[in-house]
Design a protein around this motif. Structure first.
Motif, mmCIF file in Angstrom:
data_model
loop_
_atom_site.group_PDB
_atom_site.id
_atom_site.type_symbol
_atom_site.label_atom_id
_atom_site.label_comp_id
_atom_site.label_asym_id
_atom_site.label_seq_id
_atom_site.Cartn_x
_atom_site.Cartn_y
_atom_site.Cartn_z
ATOM 1 N N ALA A 1 0.805 -1.227 0.000
ATOM 2 C CA ALA A 1 0.000 0.000 0.000
ATOM 3 C C ALA A 1 0.836 1.275 0.000
ATOM 4 O O ALA A 1 0.342 2.348 0.356
ATOM 5 C CB ALA A 1 -0.955 0.018 1.193
ATOM 6 N N ALA A 2 2.084 1.184 -0.437
ATOM 7 C CA ALA A 2 2.923 2.379 -0.530
ATOM 8 C C ALA A 2 2.467 3.239 -1.706
ATOM 9 O O ALA A 2 1.988 2.726 -2.718
ATOM 10 C CB ALA A 2 4.384 1.990 -0.704
ATOM 11 N N ASP A 3 2.603 4.547 -1.573
ATOM 12 C CA ASP A 3 2.257 5.464 -2.657
ATOM 13 C C ASP A 3 3.507 5.719 -3.490
ATOM 14 O O ASP A 3 4.369 6.503 -3.114
ATOM 15 C CB ASP A 3 1.720 6.783 -2.100
ATOM 16 C CG ASP A 3 1.285 7.742 -3.211
ATOM 17 O OD1 ASP A 3 1.343 7.346 -4.396
ATOM 18 O OD2 ASP A 3 0.882 8.870 -2.891
ATOM 19 N N LEU A 4 3.610 5.022 -4.626
ATOM 20 C CA LEU A 4 4.752 5.162 -5.527
ATOM 21 C C LEU A 4 4.329 5.873 -6.814
ATOM 22 O O LEU A 4 4.957 5.724 -7.852
ATOM 23 C CB LEU A 4 5.331 3.778 -5.845
ATOM 24 C CG LEU A 4 6.065 3.091 -4.683
ATOM 25 C CD1 LEU A 4 6.175 1.592 -4.932
ATOM 26 C CD2 LEU A 4 7.448 3.705 -4.500
ATOM 27 N N THR A 5 3.282 6.667 -6.702
ATOM 28 C CA THR A 5 2.789 7.406 -7.862
ATOM 29 C C THR A 5 3.912 8.236 -8.479
ATOM 30 O O THR A 5 4.545 9.047 -7.800
ATOM 31 C CB THR A 5 1.635 8.346 -7.458
ATOM 32 O OG1 THR A 5 0.612 7.586 -6.818
ATOM 33 C CG2 THR A 5 1.063 9.049 -8.678
ATOM 34 N N GLY A 6 4.158 8.016 -9.752
ATOM 35 C CA GLY A 6 5.163 8.810 -10.455
ATOM 36 C C GLY A 6 6.589 8.554 -10.023
ATOM 37 O O GLY A 6 7.492 9.303 -10.426
ATOM 38 N N ALA A 7 6.839 7.531 -9.252
ATOM 39 C CA ALA A 7 8.197 7.250 -8.779
ATOM 40 C C ALA A 7 9.076 6.739 -9.915
ATOM 41 O O ALA A 7 8.609 6.087 -10.847
ATOM 42 C CB ALA A 7 8.163 6.235 -7.646
ATOM 43 N N GLY A 64 1.628 5.938 -12.970
ATOM 44 C CA GLY A 64 2.616 6.863 -13.512
ATOM 45 C C GLY A 64 4.051 6.533 -13.173
ATOM 46 O O GLY A 64 4.957 7.274 -13.565
ATOM 47 N N ALA A 65 4.291 5.447 -12.464
ATOM 48 C CA ALA A 65 5.663 5.080 -12.094
ATOM 49 C C ALA A 65 6.412 4.540 -13.307
ATOM 50 O O ALA A 65 5.817 3.990 -14.232
ATOM 51 C CB ALA A 65 5.651 4.051 -10.974
ATOM 52 N N ASP A 66 7.734 4.695 -13.283
ATOM 53 C CA ASP A 66 8.574 4.203 -14.375
ATOM 54 C C ASP A 66 9.368 3.000 -13.875
ATOM 55 O O ASP A 66 10.282 3.132 -13.069
ATOM 56 C CB ASP A 66 9.526 5.301 -14.849
ATOM 57 C CG ASP A 66 10.251 4.906 -16.136
ATOM 58 O OD1 ASP A 66 10.174 3.720 -16.528
ATOM 59 O OD2 ASP A 66 10.895 5.781 -16.739
ATOM 60 N N ALA A 88 -0.034 -5.268 -7.455
ATOM 61 C CA ALA A 88 -0.005 -3.819 -7.275
ATOM 62 C C ALA A 88 -1.163 -3.144 -8.004
ATOM 63 O O ALA A 88 -1.966 -3.781 -8.677
ATOM 64 C CB ALA A 88 1.327 -3.272 -7.778
ATOM 65 N N LYS A 89 -1.224 -1.837 -7.845
ATOM 66 C CA LYS A 89 -2.201 -1.015 -8.553
ATOM 67 C C LYS A 89 -1.439 -0.088 -9.488
ATOM 68 O O LYS A 89 -0.398 0.444 -9.133
ATOM 69 C CB LYS A 89 -3.033 -0.189 -7.564
ATOM 70 C CG LYS A 89 -3.854 -1.024 -6.586
ATOM 71 C CD LYS A 89 -4.576 -0.134 -5.594
ATOM 72 C CE LYS A 89 -5.396 -0.954 -4.603
ATOM 73 N NZ LYS A 89 -6.067 -0.092 -3.600
ATOM 74 N N GLY A 90 -1.975 0.086 -10.679
ATOM 75 C CA GLY A 90 -1.319 0.971 -11.630
ATOM 76 C C GLY A 90 -2.330 1.562 -12.584
ATOM 77 O O GLY A 90 -3.540 1.424 -12.393
ATOM 78 N N ASP A 91 -1.838 2.217 -13.616
ATOM 79 C CA ASP A 91 -2.732 2.782 -14.615
ATOM 80 C C ASP A 91 -2.053 2.736 -15.978
ATOM 81 O O ASP A 91 -0.967 2.163 -16.130
ATOM 82 C CB ASP A 91 -3.161 4.201 -14.242
ATOM 83 C CG ASP A 91 -1.997 5.178 -14.151
ATOM 84 O OD1 ASP A 91 -0.883 4.832 -14.618
ATOM 85 O OD2 ASP A 91 -2.196 6.292 -13.632
ATOM 86 N N LEU A 92 -2.695 3.328 -16.951
ATOM 87 C CA LEU A 92 -2.176 3.268 -18.318
ATOM 88 C C LEU A 92 -0.861 4.026 -18.476
ATOM 89 O O LEU A 92 -0.136 3.820 -19.459
ATOM 90 C CB LEU A 92 -3.223 3.827 -19.295
ATOM 91 C CG LEU A 92 -4.518 3.014 -19.399
ATOM 92 C CD1 LEU A 92 -5.497 3.694 -20.360
ATOM 93 C CD2 LEU A 92 -4.227 1.591 -19.862
#
Length: 283
Positions: free
Chosen positions: A222-228, A247-249, A264-268
């Motif tokens: 449940a860590a927030d790695l948005t855009g990491a 948005g993570a790379d 995990a959770k991710g998006d396009l």
């Protein structure tokens, strides 16, 4: 460049459920939880397992309360045990084989996971000086997977895994060294990115520069790695359950597996490494 394209055929390390006797649905136990809707003992067939060894709710596992099944991967051990170790004779036809078949399956699964990591390591150009040693261990691991049921049941996988891990650590160090030095805009990169085994449950890492970080075995639940930025990061064994990778790379990250992505959770906009698939449940 972290990797080279050697056009390897890794189909043997991908689950082929049609050639398996539903071993993960029988051999392994699970408890009623957020991951599984029911309790099941080891050696007992899941109530969703059909007579043809296929899952009756495969296309709706998450909706039916079995998301844990969607993040499991045998790395091809299921078909290996079913078709090679036991020669295509299933545990229903020959009940006397069931106990040993179920005991051998997790052993071969651990060996196949090591094959998965060793195979990837051999594609990593920065570790080319280790390719001879890596290939030797790969061949030895493959040899072990071909042992008979009696030998596999007695096999000391932990000791072999230690030998492999030493080499994978050296591989990781060589690859992650590419992340050291100065960034294009002149800023110095953080050389202190040892997060190995770190408790990062629920951590706020939005936009974090984790390029080249050692995240082996880190708890990123449940860590927030948005855009990491996780390029060149070592993610072997990292727990990414419910981690937000929007948005993570992850391109160039090493030892990341499909089950980790599935958990995990991710998006396009999440960038995943070549060879891995964006999970269907990601928005």
């Amino acid at each position: 460049m972290a990797g080279v394209n050697d056009q390897r055929d890794d189909r043997a390390l991908r689950a082929d459920c049609g050639s398996c006797f539903g071993l993960c649905c029988v051999a392994l136990p699970f408890s009623a939880s957020a991951d599984f809707a029911i309790d099941k003992d080891a050696g007992k067939p899941c109530s969703n397992l059909q007579t043809d060894f296929r899952c009756g709710i495969h296309t709706r596992l998450r909706q039916s309360g079995f998301p844990g099944c969607t993040v499991y991967d045998c790395f091809g051990a299921g078909q290996k045990v079913s078709q090679v170790t036991f020669g295509g004779t299933d545990w229903r036809q020959a009940p006397e084989t069931a106990s040993q078949m179920f005991a051998v399956f997790p052993v071969v699964r651990r060996l196949h996971e090591l094959l998965r990591y060793l195979t990837e390591a051999l594609t990593l150009h920065p570790a080319r000086a280790l390719h001879g040693e890596l290939r030797r261990l790969l061949e030895e691991t493959e040899r072990l997977t071909g042992l008979g049921p009696d030998a596999l049941e007695k096999l000391d996988v932990a000791t072999h895994r230690q030998d492999v891990n030493v080499l994978l650590l050296r591989t990781s160090e060589l690859v992650r060294a590419e992340a050291s030095g100065t960034m294009k805009d002149g800023r110095k990169k953080d050389r202190k990115k040892d997060r190995r085994g770190a408790d990062l449950v629920g951590a706020r890492l939005r936009g974090a520069d984790l390029r080249g970080a050692d995240l082996r075995g880190a708890y990123l639940i449940a860590a927030d790695l948005t855009g990491a930025d996780l390029r060149l990061a070592d993610l072997i064994g990292a727990d990414l359950r419910d981690a937000n990778l929007a948005g993570a790379d992850l391109t160039g990250s090493i030892f990341l597996t499909q089950p980790q992505l599935n958990a995990a959770k991710g998006d396009l906009s999440t960038r995943v490494p070549p060879g891995l698939t964006r999970p269907a449940h990601w928005s």
